[in-house]
Design a protein around this motif. Structure first.
Motif, PDB file in Angstrom:
ATOM      1  N   ARG A   3       0.957 -38.245  36.479  1.00  0.00           N
ATOM      2  CA  ARG A   3       1.613 -36.951  36.296  1.00  0.00           C
ATOM      3  C   ARG A   3       0.945 -35.906  37.196  1.00  0.00           C
ATOM      4  O   ARG A   3      -0.275 -35.780  37.206  1.00  0.00           O
ATOM      5  N   VAL A   4       1.769 -35.154  37.937  1.00  0.00           N
ATOM      6  CA  VAL A   4       1.254 -34.244  38.955  1.00  0.00           C
ATOM      7  C   VAL A   4       1.728 -32.815  38.690  1.00  0.00           C
ATOM      8  O   VAL A   4       2.900 -32.589  38.365  1.00  0.00           O
ATOM      9  N   LEU A   5       0.817 -31.864  38.837  1.00  0.00           N
ATOM     10  CA  LEU A   5       1.136 -30.435  38.786  1.00  0.00           C
ATOM     11  C   LEU A   5       0.945 -29.854  40.180  1.00  0.00           C
ATOM     12  O   LEU A   5      -0.105 -30.033  40.798  1.00  0.00           O
ATOM     13  N   LEU A   6       1.964 -29.148  40.689  1.00  0.00           N
ATOM     14  CA  LEU A   6       1.910 -28.543  42.022  1.00  0.00           C
ATOM     15  C   LEU A   6       1.591 -27.060  41.899  1.00  0.00           C
ATOM     16  O   LEU A   6       2.260 -26.335  41.142  1.00  0.00           O
ATOM     17  N   VAL A   7       0.587 -26.594  42.650  1.00  0.00           N
ATOM     18  CA  VAL A   7       0.184 -25.194  42.593  1.00  0.00           C
ATOM     19  C   VAL A   7       0.158 -24.632  44.008  1.00  0.00           C
ATOM     20  O   VAL A   7      -0.697 -25.000  44.822  1.00  0.00           O
ATOM     21  N   ASP A   8       1.089 -23.739  44.308  1.00  0.00           N
ATOM     22  CA  ASP A   8       1.173 -23.107  45.632  1.00  0.00           C
ATOM     23  C   ASP A   8       2.036 -21.870  45.498  1.00  0.00           C
ATOM     24  O   ASP A   8       3.037 -21.888  44.776  1.00  0.00           O
ATOM     25  N   ASP A   9       1.677 -20.788  46.190  1.00  0.00           N
ATOM     26  CA  ASP A   9       2.452 -19.550  46.064  1.00  0.00           C
ATOM     27  C   ASP A   9       3.734 -19.571  46.879  1.00  0.00           C
ATOM     28  O   ASP A   9       4.563 -18.671  46.743  1.00  0.00           O
ATOM     29  N   GLN A  10       3.936 -20.602  47.706  1.00  0.00           N
ATOM     30  CA  GLN A  10       5.151 -20.704  48.505  1.00  0.00           C
ATOM     31  C   GLN A  10       6.092 -21.745  47.890  1.00  0.00           C
ATOM     32  O   GLN A  10       5.765 -22.927  47.824  1.00  0.00           O
ATOM     33  N   MET A  11       7.258 -21.283  47.470  1.00  0.00           N
ATOM     34  CA  MET A  11       8.206 -22.151  46.788  1.00  0.00           C
ATOM     35  C   MET A  11       8.655 -23.318  47.659  1.00  0.00           C
ATOM     36  O   MET A  11       8.821 -24.447  47.193  1.00  0.00           O
ATOM     37  N   LEU A  12       8.860 -23.057  48.966  1.00  0.00           N
ATOM     38  CA  LEU A  12       9.318 -24.118  49.857  1.00  0.00           C
ATOM     39  C   LEU A  12       8.263 -25.206  50.021  1.00  0.00           C
ATOM     40  O   LEU A  12       8.599 -26.389  50.151  1.00  0.00           O
ATOM     41  N   SER A  23       9.627 -39.097  45.071  1.00  0.00           N
ATOM     42  CA  SER A  23      10.297 -40.257  45.677  1.00  0.00           C
ATOM     43  C   SER A  23       9.436 -41.513  45.618  1.00  0.00           C
ATOM     44  O   SER A  23       9.916 -42.607  45.912  1.00  0.00           O
ATOM     45  N   GLU A  24       8.163 -41.359  45.229  1.00  0.00           N
ATOM     46  CA  GLU A  24       7.232 -42.493  45.196  1.00  0.00           C
ATOM     47  C   GLU A  24       7.155 -43.059  43.784  1.00  0.00           C
ATOM     48  O   GLU A  24       6.846 -42.354  42.824  1.00  0.00           O
ATOM     49  N   PRO A  25       7.441 -44.361  43.615  1.00  0.00           N
ATOM     50  CA  PRO A  25       7.344 -44.982  42.285  1.00  0.00           C
ATOM     51  C   PRO A  25       5.931 -44.819  41.711  1.00  0.00           C
ATOM     52  O   PRO A  25       4.943 -44.960  42.430  1.00  0.00           O
ATOM     53  N   GLY A  26       5.864 -44.461  40.463  1.00  0.00           N
ATOM     54  CA  GLY A  26       4.570 -44.309  39.812  1.00  0.00           C
ATOM     55  C   GLY A  26       4.032 -42.904  39.833  1.00  0.00           C
ATOM     56  O   GLY A  26       3.004 -42.615  39.213  1.00  0.00           O
ATOM     57  N   LEU A  27       4.718 -41.990  40.544  1.00  0.00           N
ATOM     58  CA  LEU A  27       4.299 -40.593  40.600  1.00  0.00           C
ATOM     59  C   LEU A  27       5.402 -39.707  40.020  1.00  0.00           C
ATOM     60  O   LEU A  27       6.581 -39.937  40.285  1.00  0.00           O
ATOM     61  N   GLU A  28       5.025 -38.704  39.247  1.00  0.00           N
ATOM     62  CA  GLU A  28       6.000 -37.791  38.649  1.00  0.00           C
ATOM     63  C   GLU A  28       5.455 -36.363  38.660  1.00  0.00           C
ATOM     64  O   GLU A  28       4.368 -36.104  38.123  1.00  0.00           O
ATOM     65  N   VAL A  29       6.179 -35.457  39.288  1.00  0.00           N
ATOM     66  CA  VAL A  29       5.813 -34.044  39.256  1.00  0.00           C
ATOM     67  C   VAL A  29       6.299 -33.465  37.931  1.00  0.00           C
ATOM     68  O   VAL A  29       7.505 -33.418  37.670  1.00  0.00           O
ATOM     69  N   VAL A  30       5.372 -33.013  37.093  1.00  0.00           N
ATOM     70  CA  VAL A  30       5.725 -32.547  35.756  1.00  0.00           C
ATOM     71  C   VAL A  30       5.770 -31.022  35.654  1.00  0.00           C
ATOM     72  O   VAL A  30       6.187 -30.476  34.635  1.00  0.00           O
ATOM     73  N   GLY A  31       5.327 -30.335  36.706  1.00  0.00           N
ATOM     74  CA  GLY A  31       5.352 -28.880  36.646  1.00  0.00           C
ATOM     75  C   GLY A  31       4.910 -28.242  37.941  1.00  0.00           C
ATOM     76  O   GLY A  31       4.369 -28.905  38.829  1.00  0.00           O
ATOM     77  N   GLU A  32       5.155 -26.925  38.048  1.00  0.00           N
ATOM     78  CA  GLU A  32       4.758 -26.155  39.218  1.00  0.00           C
ATOM     79  C   GLU A  32       4.145 -24.832  38.770  1.00  0.00           C
ATOM     80  O   GLU A  32       4.425 -24.341  37.676  1.00  0.00           O
ATOM     81  N   ALA A  33       3.313 -24.268  39.628  1.00  0.00           N
ATOM     82  CA  ALA A  33       2.720 -22.957  39.379  1.00  0.00           C
ATOM     83  C   ALA A  33       2.584 -22.232  40.708  1.00  0.00           C
ATOM     84  O   ALA A  33       2.371 -22.860  41.750  1.00  0.00           O
ATOM     85  N   ALA A  34       2.714 -20.883  40.678  1.00  0.00           N
ATOM     86  CA  ALA A  34       2.687 -20.102  41.902  1.00  0.00           C
ATOM     87  C   ALA A  34       1.344 -19.444  42.155  1.00  0.00           C
ATOM     88  O   ALA A  34       1.150 -18.817  43.192  1.00  0.00           O
ATOM     89  N   ASN A  35       0.402 -19.580  41.217  1.00  0.00           N
ATOM     90  CA  ASN A  35      -0.936 -19.022  41.407  1.00  0.00           C
ATOM     91  C   ASN A  35      -1.912 -19.701  40.458  1.00  0.00           C
ATOM     92  O   ASN A  35      -1.510 -20.477  39.586  1.00  0.00           O
ATOM     93  N   GLY A  36      -3.190 -19.381  40.617  1.00  0.00           N
ATOM     94  CA  GLY A  36      -4.203 -20.041  39.817  1.00  0.00           C
ATOM     95  C   GLY A  36      -4.104 -19.754  38.339  1.00  0.00           C
ATOM     96  O   GLY A  36      -4.375 -20.627  37.506  1.00  0.00           O
TER      97      GLY A  36
END
Length: 216
Positions: A3-12, A23-36
């Protein structure tokens, strides 16, 4: 599933990383954040295995967020992703408790591999990063060739040997071949080293070895 959380202030940027990782089997993005600050809340709520963390962000930067995550006992591995190949960022993030460091300009396969490595509970300290750590601590901390080194009494000789191999950037399989033991034995040695020295992960062990002058 990692399970992966993405943290970056740029949406793109987040969207691009999500496309690559989902797109990679075994990996799942479960959330995003725009700052710390958002990262702290979502990491504690979503309990990801790996956090892909930008460095320069508003409200709270990635280094401060990583330090706070470690202080709160978050068990997620933090992969720092930045466009800046700067030693100050590298060492600050490692000292804060990050488990890996990768440039945003790296190929998609490198990102996938990095997340997979951290998801397995290993740390991503590439040979070129290890050399820079050595350059930082050699001479000022007594690292290299055991000059002024004091072997920690908590560790067995086999664990010290394993720690020296870690400091050379070796994988478990490479350490097993070097020490003529099984990879399971290496994993046990690494776990014992981390527990006895009170360290978070392999990156912290490498830094500890250089700082205390027992890196070969």
């Amino acid at each position: 599933m990692t399970r992966v959380l993405l943290v970056d202030d740029q949406m793109l940027i987040r969207a691009g990383f999500r496309t690559i990782l989902d797109s990679e089997p075994g990996l799942e993005v479960v959330g995003e954040a725009a700052n710390g600050a958002e990262a702290l809340e979502r990491a504690m709520r979503l309990e990801p295995d790996v956090i892909c963390m930008d460095v320069q962000m508003p409200v709270m930067d990635g280094i401060a967020a990583t330090r706070e995550l470690v202080a709160r006992g978050c068990r997620a591995a933090v992969l720092i992703l930045t466009t800046f190949d700067r030693d100050d960022f590298l060492f600050e993030t490692l000292d804060a408790g990050a488990s890996g460091f990768l440039l945003k300009t790296a190929e998609a396969e490198k990102l996938i591999e990095a997340v997979q490595v951290l998801g397995r509970g290993d740390a991503l300290l590439m040979p070129e990063v290890t050399r820079r750590v050595l350059t930082r601590y050699a001479g000022t901390q007594g690292a290299g060739a055991g000059r002024g080194a004091q072997t920690p009494s908590e560790l067995t000789q086999r664990e010290v040997d394993t720690l020296r191999c870690l400091a050379r950037g070796m994988t478990n399989a490479e350490i097993a071949a070097e020490l003529y033991v099984s990879t399971e034995t290496v994993k046990t040695h690494v776990s014992n080293i981390l527990a006895k020295l009170g360290l978070r992960d392999r990156v912290a062990a490498v830094i500890w070895a250089f700082k205390h002058g027992i890196a070969a």
